[in-house]
Design a protein around this motif. Structure first.
Motif, PDB file in Angstrom:
ATOM      1  N   MET A 208       0.827  -1.215   0.000  1.00 36.46           N
ATOM      2  CA  MET A 208       0.000   0.000   0.000  1.00 36.46           C
ATOM      3  C   MET A 208       0.861   1.265   0.000  1.00 36.46           C
ATOM      4  O   MET A 208       0.501   2.266  -0.639  1.00 36.46           O
ATOM      5  N   ALA A 209       1.999   1.225   0.689  1.00 33.94           N
ATOM      6  CA  ALA A 209       2.805   2.450   0.833  1.00 33.94           C
ATOM      7  C   ALA A 209       3.263   2.999  -0.524  1.00 33.94           C
ATOM      8  O   ALA A 209       3.017   4.179  -0.818  1.00 33.94           O
ATOM      9  N   PRO A 210       3.893   2.194  -1.381  1.00 35.78           N
ATOM     10  CA  PRO A 210       4.329   2.786  -2.662  1.00 35.78           C
ATOM     11  C   PRO A 210       3.162   3.176  -3.567  1.00 35.78           C
ATOM     12  O   PRO A 210       3.255   4.156  -4.309  1.00 35.78           O
ATOM     13  N   PHE A 211       2.049   2.417  -3.467  1.00 35.57           N
ATOM     14  CA  PHE A 211       0.894   2.764  -4.298  1.00 35.57           C
ATOM     15  C   PHE A 211       0.334   4.128  -3.886  1.00 35.57           C
ATOM     16  O   PHE A 211       0.085   5.004  -4.724  1.00 35.57           O
ATOM     17  N   LEU A 212       0.147   4.313  -2.581  1.00 30.34           N
ATOM     18  CA  LEU A 212      -0.398   5.600  -2.113  1.00 30.34           C
ATOM     19  C   LEU A 212       0.558   6.741  -2.428  1.00 30.34           C
ATOM     20  O   LEU A 212       0.121   7.852  -2.762  1.00 30.34           O
ATOM     21  N   GLN A 213       1.844   6.477  -2.288  1.00 30.61           N
ATOM     22  CA  GLN A 213       2.824   7.531  -2.610  1.00 30.61           C
ATOM     23  C   GLN A 213       2.650   7.968  -4.066  1.00 30.61           C
ATOM     24  O   GLN A 213       2.631   9.167  -4.358  1.00 30.61           O
ATOM     25  N   ALA A 214       2.490   7.010  -4.958  1.00 31.89           N
ATOM     26  CA  ALA A 214       2.292   7.352  -6.373  1.00 31.89           C
ATOM     27  C   ALA A 214       0.981   8.113  -6.568  1.00 31.89           C
ATOM     28  O   ALA A 214       0.902   9.042  -7.377  1.00 31.89           O
ATOM     29  N   MET A 215      -0.047   7.736  -5.804  1.00 33.12           N
ATOM     30  CA  MET A 215      -1.362   8.380  -5.955  1.00 33.12           C
ATOM     31  C   MET A 215      -1.359   9.845  -5.520  1.00 33.12           C
ATOM     32  O   MET A 215      -2.213  10.628  -5.944  1.00 33.12           O
ATOM     33  N   THR A 216      -0.402  10.239  -4.677  1.00 34.20           N
ATOM     34  CA  THR A 216      -0.396  11.637  -4.221  1.00 34.20           C
ATOM     35  C   THR A 216      -0.162  12.600  -5.383  1.00 34.20           C
ATOM     36  O   THR A 216      -0.464  13.791  -5.258  1.00 34.20           O
ATOM     37  N   THR A 217       0.372  12.096  -6.495  1.00 29.67           N
ATOM     38  CA  THR A 217       0.540  12.994  -7.657  1.00 29.67           C
ATOM     39  C   THR A 217      -0.818  13.441  -8.197  1.00 29.67           C
ATOM     40  O   THR A 217      -0.891  14.419  -8.940  1.00 29.67           O
ATOM     41  N   MET A 218      -1.896  12.722  -7.829  1.00 34.98           N
ATOM     42  CA  MET A 218      -3.235  13.096  -8.308  1.00 34.98           C
ATOM     43  C   MET A 218      -3.766  14.355  -7.617  1.00 34.98           C
ATOM     44  O   MET A 218      -4.696  14.991  -8.115  1.00 34.98           O
TER      45      MET A 218
END
Ligand SMILES: NC(=O)c1ccc[n+]([C@@H]2O[C@H](COP(=O)([O-])OP(=O)(O)OC[C@H]3O[C@@H](n4cnc5c(N)ncnc54)[C@H](OP(=O)(O)O)[C@@H]3O)[C@@H](O)[C@H]2O)c1
Length: 272
Positions: A208-218
């Motif tokens: 979940m951590a790397p996925f959410l980190q990537a999602m913050t670009t949204m």
């Protein structure tokens, strides 16, 4: 290290974990630091490092051009600042105590009435991060005073001025923390869900951590929908969001770990 030509007289009121870290950063920056703490023993290490211990909070305030407050809460700030109006007149006060925006605005009104330049701040760091590359501090209020002392404040971490509204720094601070706690709630719920499959929250954390980190670009893509909703074309339709959250909510129900979380999100997230 600041040379003596630019060294400022700075006082730190409140030497808890955070106030101590702030005072240490000021000493490391070469400033003349006066400290005061309700429990005087907590000042000993700082005095050994070069700080001067004041006998009272009012004495500490009178000793500096820049007064930094970092005590527990708003009542503790008011307890020390209001009786010291005479000592503070014409000086700059930076309140790094966590308060609500309305408490910051109320203190700002008091400061204007007493000719004190008030900057309210919100520290986006834990004490061990102060002065390090990941720390930043939000500031709002007296703009000219912020510009004057910016170099000193940068010793704590990147100094981010968010507006003349005294309550702005507290609002940004609490908005960011609100985002953080929403994320933690999602992880708590998700951890319970995957455990019903024989999985673990520890494994979920690594995914979940790397996925959410990537999602913050949204965030930057969604921001116009909040700043200028009349002209915003959603990335996702409201139907898509509702369908996705409905499926997640159903999975939570099927796993027997249902909470109100996804229903709340469904109401909070129309078309994004
Ligand atoms: N620690 C963090 O990670 C962090 C991060 C961001 C913001 N902050 C904010 O920074 C502020 C200080 O936090 P902290 O971590 O340093 O807390 P702390 O370690 O619990 O220290 C609290 C400080 O407040 C003082 N205090 C409490 N009531 C007082 C009163 N009535 N009069 C005078 N002093 C009083 C305490 O004095 P005594 O030593 O005499 O008890 C102590 O110096 C809080 O507003 C907190 O929300 C902290």
């Amino acid at each position: 290290m600041t040379n003596s030509a630019t060294a400022q007289r700075v006082s730190v009121i409140g030497l808890g974990a955070m106030g101590t870290a702030l005072a240490q950063a000021l000493l490391a920056g070469g400033h003349q630091v006066t400290v005061w703490n309700r429990t005087a023993a907590r000042a000993e290490a700082l005095v050994a490092e070069g700080a001067v211990l004041a006998a009272t909070s009012a004495e500490a305030m009178a000793a500096a051009d820049l007064v930094i407050l970092c005590v527990l809460d708003d009542p503790a700030v008011r307890e020390h600042i209001e009786p010291a109006a005479a000592q503070l007149r014409g000086r700059t006060v930076v309140n790094l105590t966590t308060t609500t925006p309305e408490q910051a605005r109320s203190l700002g009104a008091w400061a204007l009435a007493n000719e004190v330049d008030l900057i309210d701040g919100g520290i986006m760091a834990v004490p061990s991060m102060i002065g390090g590359p990941a720390a930043f501090v939000l500031y709002s209020g007296a703009t000219a005073a912020f510009d004057r002392f910016r170099a000193v404040l940068e010793l704590f971490g990147r100094a981010e001025f968010v507006g003349a509204d005294f309550g702005a720094a507290a609002m940004y601070d609490l908005a960011i923390l609100g985002g953080m706690y929403s994320m933690f709630a999602g992880f708590q719920q998700g951890g319970k869900m995957v455990r019903t499959t024989g999985g673990t929250a520890a494994h979920l954390a690594t995914l979940m951590a790397p996925f959410l980190q990537a999602m913050t670009t949204m965030f930057a893509q969604y921001a116009p929908g909040i700043d200028d909703p009349d002209n915003y074309v959603p990335e996702q339709s409201a139907e898509f969001t509702a369908s996705a959250l409905g499926t997640i909510d159903k999975a939570a129900a099927e796993s027997g770990t249902h909470t109100e979380l996804f229903g709340v999100l469904l109401r909070a997230l129309p078309g994004i």
